[in-house]
Design a protein around this motif. Structure first.
Motif, PDB file in Angstrom:
ATOM      1  N   SER A   1       0.810  -1.209   0.000  1.00  0.00           N
ATOM      2  CA  SER A   1       0.000   0.000   0.000  1.00  0.00           C
ATOM      3  C   SER A   1       0.846   1.264   0.000  1.00  0.00           C
ATOM      4  O   SER A   1       0.310   2.351  -0.069  1.00  0.00           O
ATOM      5  CB  SER A   1      -0.926  -0.001   1.212  1.00  0.00           C
ATOM      6  OG  SER A   1      -0.182   0.094   2.413  1.00  0.00           O
ATOM      7  N   VAL A   2       2.136   1.135   0.105  1.00  0.00           N
ATOM      8  CA  VAL A   2       3.038   2.285   0.120  1.00  0.00           C
ATOM      9  C   VAL A   2       3.625   2.461  -1.275  1.00  0.00           C
ATOM     10  O   VAL A   2       4.203   1.538  -1.838  1.00  0.00           O
ATOM     11  CB  VAL A   2       4.163   2.084   1.156  1.00  0.00           C
ATOM     12  CG1 VAL A   2       5.153   3.244   1.112  1.00  0.00           C
ATOM     13  CG2 VAL A   2       3.575   1.936   2.553  1.00  0.00           C
ATOM     14  N   GLY A   3       3.459   3.646  -1.837  1.00  0.00           N
ATOM     15  CA  GLY A   3       3.970   3.915  -3.181  1.00  0.00           C
ATOM     16  C   GLY A   3       5.430   4.298  -3.169  1.00  0.00           C
ATOM     17  O   GLY A   3       5.860   5.110  -2.356  1.00  0.00           O
ATOM     18  N   VAL A   4       6.217   3.715  -4.070  1.00  0.00           N
ATOM     19  CA  VAL A   4       7.652   4.000  -4.164  1.00  0.00           C
ATOM     20  C   VAL A   4       8.027   4.209  -5.627  1.00  0.00           C
ATOM     21  O   VAL A   4       7.643   3.407  -6.488  1.00  0.00           O
ATOM     22  CB  VAL A   4       8.505   2.847  -3.579  1.00  0.00           C
ATOM     23  CG1 VAL A   4       9.994   3.194  -3.675  1.00  0.00           C
ATOM     24  CG2 VAL A   4       8.120   2.566  -2.139  1.00  0.00           C
TER      25      VAL A   4
ATOM     26  N   ALA B   1       1.731   0.765  -6.409  1.00  0.00           N
ATOM     27  CA  ALA B   1       1.125   1.855  -5.652  1.00  0.00           C
ATOM     28  C   ALA B   1       1.732   3.195  -6.045  1.00  0.00           C
ATOM     29  O   ALA B   1       1.035   4.200  -6.149  1.00  0.00           O
ATOM     30  CB  ALA B   1       1.295   1.608  -4.156  1.00  0.00           C
ATOM     31  N   GLY B   2       3.054   3.216  -6.289  1.00  0.00           N
ATOM     32  CA  GLY B   2       3.696   4.451  -6.717  1.00  0.00           C
ATOM     33  C   GLY B   2       3.194   4.904  -8.074  1.00  0.00           C
ATOM     34  O   GLY B   2       2.953   6.102  -8.303  1.00  0.00           O
ATOM     35  N   GLU B   3       3.032   3.961  -8.992  1.00  0.00           N
ATOM     36  CA  GLU B   3       2.519   4.295 -10.316  1.00  0.00           C
ATOM     37  C   GLU B   3       1.087   4.820 -10.224  1.00  0.00           C
ATOM     38  O   GLU B   3       0.719   5.788 -10.902  1.00  0.00           O
ATOM     39  CB  GLU B   3       2.569   3.055 -11.214  1.00  0.00           C
ATOM     40  CG  GLU B   3       2.142   3.320 -12.651  1.00  0.00           C
ATOM     41  CD  GLU B   3       2.277   2.082 -13.520  1.00  0.00           C
ATOM     42  OE1 GLU B   3       2.486   2.232 -14.724  1.00  0.00           O
ATOM     43  OE2 GLU B   3       2.169   0.961 -12.967  1.00  0.00           O
ATOM     44  N   ALA B   4       0.285   4.201  -9.357  1.00  0.00           N
ATOM     45  CA  ALA B   4      -1.105   4.630  -9.209  1.00  0.00           C
ATOM     46  C   ALA B   4      -1.193   6.051  -8.669  1.00  0.00           C
ATOM     47  O   ALA B   4      -2.010   6.858  -9.127  1.00  0.00           O
ATOM     48  CB  ALA B   4      -1.855   3.666  -8.292  1.00  0.00           C
ATOM     49  N   VAL B   5      -0.362   6.379  -7.683  1.00  0.00           N
ATOM     50  CA  VAL B   5      -0.370   7.729  -7.126  1.00  0.00           C
ATOM     51  C   VAL B   5      -0.086   8.748  -8.217  1.00  0.00           C
ATOM     52  O   VAL B   5      -0.765   9.771  -8.341  1.00  0.00           O
ATOM     53  CB  VAL B   5       0.658   7.855  -5.990  1.00  0.00           C
ATOM     54  CG1 VAL B   5       0.886   9.320  -5.624  1.00  0.00           C
ATOM     55  CG2 VAL B   5       0.199   7.087  -4.768  1.00  0.00           C
TER      56      VAL B   5
ATOM     57  N   ALA C   1      11.425  -4.724   2.626  1.00  0.00           N
ATOM     58  CA  ALA C   1      10.121  -5.111   2.084  1.00  0.00           C
ATOM     59  C   ALA C   1       9.683  -4.174   0.960  1.00  0.00           C
ATOM     60  O   ALA C   1       9.064  -4.600  -0.013  1.00  0.00           O
ATOM     61  CB  ALA C   1       9.082  -5.115   3.198  1.00  0.00           C
ATOM     62  N   LEU C   2      10.007  -2.893   1.093  1.00  0.00           N
ATOM     63  CA  LEU C   2       9.644  -1.941   0.044  1.00  0.00           C
ATOM     64  C   LEU C   2      10.556  -2.101  -1.168  1.00  0.00           C
ATOM     65  O   LEU C   2      10.113  -2.060  -2.308  1.00  0.00           O
ATOM     66  CB  LEU C   2       9.724  -0.509   0.572  1.00  0.00           C
ATOM     67  CG  LEU C   2       8.660  -0.089   1.582  1.00  0.00           C
ATOM     68  CD1 LEU C   2       8.847   1.368   1.973  1.00  0.00           C
ATOM     69  CD2 LEU C   2       7.274  -0.302   1.012  1.00  0.00           C
ATOM     70  N   ALA C   3      11.856  -2.266  -0.919  1.00  0.00           N
ATOM     71  CA  ALA C   3      12.795  -2.419  -2.029  1.00  0.00           C
ATOM     72  C   ALA C   3      12.482  -3.676  -2.836  1.00  0.00           C
ATOM     73  O   ALA C   3      12.581  -3.679  -4.068  1.00  0.00           O
ATOM     74  CB  ALA C   3      14.225  -2.466  -1.490  1.00  0.00           C
TER      75      ALA C   3
ATOM     76  N   PHE D   1       5.462   7.419  -1.032  1.00  0.00           N
ATOM     77  CA  PHE D   1       4.151   7.970  -0.737  1.00  0.00           C
ATOM     78  C   PHE D   1       3.488   7.101   0.328  1.00  0.00           C
ATOM     79  O   PHE D   1       3.258   5.911   0.094  1.00  0.00           O
ATOM     80  CB  PHE D   1       3.270   7.979  -1.991  1.00  0.00           C
ATOM     81  CG  PHE D   1       3.803   8.857  -3.077  1.00  0.00           C
ATOM     82  CD1 PHE D   1       3.498  10.202  -3.105  1.00  0.00           C
ATOM     83  CD2 PHE D   1       4.630   8.340  -4.069  1.00  0.00           C
ATOM     84  CE1 PHE D   1       4.003  11.018  -4.103  1.00  0.00           C
ATOM     85  CE2 PHE D   1       5.134   9.143  -5.069  1.00  0.00           C
ATOM     86  CZ  PHE D   1       4.815  10.491  -5.089  1.00  0.00           C
ATOM     87  N   PRO D   2       3.182   7.660   1.517  1.00  0.00           N
ATOM     88  CA  PRO D   2       2.485   6.871   2.536  1.00  0.00           C
ATOM     89  C   PRO D   2       1.167   6.338   1.998  1.00  0.00           C
ATOM     90  O   PRO D   2       0.588   6.901   1.056  1.00  0.00           O
ATOM     91  CB  PRO D   2       2.249   7.890   3.663  1.00  0.00           C
ATOM     92  CG  PRO D   2       3.311   8.921   3.463  1.00  0.00           C
ATOM     93  CD  PRO D   2       3.508   9.014   1.967  1.00  0.00           C
ATOM     94  N   ALA D   3       0.705   5.252   2.598  1.00  0.00           N
ATOM     95  CA  ALA D   3      -0.542   4.623   2.157  1.00  0.00           C
ATOM     96  C   ALA D   3      -1.650   5.668   2.080  1.00  0.00           C
ATOM     97  O   ALA D   3      -1.908   6.377   3.037  1.00  0.00           O
ATOM     98  CB  ALA D   3      -0.937   3.512   3.120  1.00  0.00           C
ATOM     99  N   VAL D   4      -2.285   5.766   0.909  1.00  0.00           N
ATOM    100  CA  VAL D   4      -3.207   6.866   0.679  1.00  0.00           C
ATOM    101  C   VAL D   4      -4.652   6.535   0.986  1.00  0.00           C
ATOM    102  O   VAL D   4      -5.454   7.433   1.216  1.00  0.00           O
ATOM    103  CB  VAL D   4      -3.115   7.347  -0.793  1.00  0.00           C
ATOM    104  CG1 VAL D   4      -1.741   7.882  -1.078  1.00  0.00           C
ATOM    105  CG2 VAL D   4      -3.458   6.231  -1.756  1.00  0.00           C
ATOM    106  N   GLU D   5      -5.015   5.249   1.032  1.00  0.00           N
ATOM    107  CA  GLU D   5      -6.435   4.944   1.172  1.00  0.00           C
ATOM    108  C   GLU D   5      -6.986   5.427   2.507  1.00  0.00           C
ATOM    109  O   GLU D   5      -8.162   5.760   2.631  1.00  0.00           O
ATOM    110  CB  GLU D   5      -6.696   3.442   1.016  1.00  0.00           C
ATOM    111  CG  GLU D   5      -5.901   2.544   1.947  1.00  0.00           C
ATOM    112  CD  GLU D   5      -4.548   2.195   1.368  1.00  0.00           C
ATOM    113  OE1 GLU D   5      -3.830   1.440   2.024  1.00  0.00           O
ATOM    114  OE2 GLU D   5      -4.209   2.686   0.294  1.00  0.00           O
TER     115      GLU D   5
END
Length: 567
Positions: free
Chosen positions: A67-70, A85-89, A154-156, A174-178
């Motif tokens: 859920s965290v965008g990178v 998630a990063g692409e979606a943001v 975990a993010l990498a 980007f912190p989880a946006v939902e």
């Protein structure tokens, strides 16, 4: 078997604490009220209340990696990798990801990102908060810019794109946006908000605190607080846990991300500033432990000098006072200062215990090939140091405990009155199940003004207050190490509180290294006799220092290093 029903008193106790957290999340200047609210026995909290506390720990601390965008940015400014998630943001809010870089809908965001990258290069590995403007005058979107090699594993591991970052790369996180989307979307769609409530929502969107919004709208603070409650009701929040979570998130937007334009009364966010000791500290190093977690640490002094494992005080980071690197080098010392699990850049430990963390610290010493090492600890670092020395066995030559904090709960006494930080520690240990929620909320309110108030409250002993007045630089140092420790998460300090509450005694049977205790005569948290009793009188020597409380490690820092350099 069903949980026993709570007594009316226990229910009132839980309600008191939760209601106080509402107030603090919305108005951080009232943080001292938690000390009074914790003067209860909320240890009987029901499972649903404990669940509410866990939900109050924000997405920044607890979010699932997915859920965290990178988005990974290479040294040339191009986008080399990203997750879904990063692409979606970007596609939904900000622009388009391209190989040559990020193409924002709003051109001002290019400058904002460039400034953030430039600032990051001078921060020695810390995070920088950047505020991106969205299209159509929507609410701003916040992100962190961090070194690419500082991403949690975990993010990498979740990045796609197939490209490597390379030297000089950074990541936009980007912190989880939902969690916040529901609030802002409902406000934009206007779920029956009155004109006054809409005006308040606009001020909060712009980064004002409730107090500042009341002044700008020329209404009382009670009025805007009531309007805020009405806003939450109208956007459809029905459960207490959701209200806690939303209030905390809104509090973070209203205070932690204020612009440094001078309009805000609380000053710029700590997470985006670098001061004092951090600027001159050696670079952070990372050790991958046997279970895959990372342990962050710094090395001060002479690389070939006499090794010392330095176990930091209550918040467990790796920042030592300015000048330590040079002084340790002159004294022939090699100081190894790790960041405890869940603090600074160290990954959290799922099974947090004194023995487990002590084993992590001992493994760091072994990884460095040390044949013998001294162990020095300060304040709440003492139990971890003792367990590390026990695990090291004959490798540990001696242990120094300065201003040690015995583990376990302690009863309040009449002399504790007037010592707010002492009362806070006693009461949070008594209600340790609240630690996750309380520290998550407090972390989001970290500004210079808030931290200065906390440090001055901690200097409640006469000698400490006098030392702080004559040595204002120590204020900068304490603010540095607090903000460094809490840069990523508040989990480390929360885990320490829960560990201390359940561990009143330590098994020192395998500890062979001699123990020296240094303690201030004015220390309001504990006495030298308290420390000796906690150690079962295993200490070899005790030295008390007149005219100082728990600021002893600050006031006598050169003397600490000189003792470690002595034979």
């Amino acid at each position: 078997m069903p949980s026993p029903s709570l007594t009316p008193k226990a229910k009132a106790n839980v309600s008191t604490v939760i209601e106080t957290m509402y107030a603090i999340a919305a108005e951080p200047d009232r943080w001292e009220q938690i000390v009074q609210a914790l003067d209860v026995d909320a240890s009987e909290a029901p499972p649903e209340a404990q669940g509410a506390a866990r939900l109050a720990v924000l997405a920044a601390d607890r979010a699932e990696p997915a859920s965290v965008g990178v988005v990974l940015i290479n040294a040339a400014g191009g986008a080399s990798a990203w997750n879904a998630a990063g692409e979606a943001v970007f596609h939904q809010r900000l622009g388009v990801i391209e190989a040559q870089g990020l193409r924002f809908f709003n051109p001002a965001n290019h400058e904002a990102l460039d400034q953030a990258r430039h600032r990051l290069r001078g921060t020695q590995g810390r995070q920088v908060i950047v505020k991106f403007a969205q299209a159509n005058d929507e609410a701003p979107h916040f992100a962190y810019v961090v070194p690419a090699d500082g991403l949690p594993p975990a993010l990498a591991a979740g990045l796609g794109g197939g490209a490597t970052a390379g030297e000089g790369a950074c990541a936009v996180v980007f912190p989880a946006v939902e969690a916040t989307d529901r609030l802002w979307a409902n406000l934009r769609e206007s779920f029956g908000l009155t004109p006054a409530e809409t005006r308040l929502a606009a001020r909060l969107k712009d980064g004002l605190t409730l107090k500042e919004a009341a002044g700008e709208l020329n209404v009382s603070f009670n009025t805007v607080r009531n309007q805020l409650r009405a806003i939450f009701e109208k956007v459809g929040l029905s459960r207490q846990s959701e209200l806690i979570r939303t209030l905390t998130q809104l509090g973070s937007l209203a205070t932690s991300f204020q612009e440094s334009s001078g309009r805000g009364l609380l000053g710029p966010p700590i997470a985006a500033t670098e001061r004092g000791a951090v600027e001159t500290a050696p670079p952070i190093r990372l050790l991958t432990l046997r279970d895959g977690r990372r342990l962050a640490w710094r090395a001060y002094g002479d690389p070939k000098g006499r090794p010392v494992l330095m176990v930091h005080q209550g918040l467990g980071c790796s920042v030592l006072p300015r000048g330590t690197d040079i002084l340790a080098r002159d004294l022939g010392l090699r100081l190894i200062c790790p960041e405890r699990p869940g603090a600074g850049r160290s990954d959290a430990r799922p099974d947090f215990s004194y023995e487990g963390v002590g084993r992590d610290l001992a493994d760091l010493c072994r990884d460095q090939g040390l044949s013998q090492v001294q162990v020095a600890a300060f304040m709440s670092g003492a139990p971890f140091a003792l367990m590390a020395a026990r695990d090291l066995g004959p490798l540990a030559s001696r242990v120094l405990l300065a201003s040690a904090r015995p583990s376990g709960q302690t009863l309040e006494t009449e002399k504790d009155k007037g010592h707010a930080v002492v009362l806070f520690r006693r009461r949070i240990l008594r209600n340790a199940w609240l630690a996750d929620m309380i520290f998550a909320v407090m972390r989001l309110q970290l500004t210079r003004r808030q931290l200065e108030k906390f440090v001055r409250a901690a200097a409640s002993a006469p000698g400490d207050a006098a030392y702080l007045r004559s040595h204002p630089g120590v204020l900068e140092f304490i603010i540095d190490y607090i903000s460094e420790s809490l840069a990523v998460t508040s989990r480390g300090i929360a885990d320490e509180i829960k560990c201390s509450a359940r561990s009143p005694t330590l098994d020192l049977s395998g500890l062979a290294a001699p123990i020296t205790v240094w303690h201030g005569e004015e220390d309001p948290m504990s006495s030298a006799a308290d420390v000796a009793a906690w150690l079962n009188d295993r200490q070899q020597t005790v030295r008390t220092f007149p005219g100082v409380g728990h600021f002893l490690p600050h006031k006598h820092w050169p003397e600490v290093l000189a003792w470690l350099a002595s034979e």
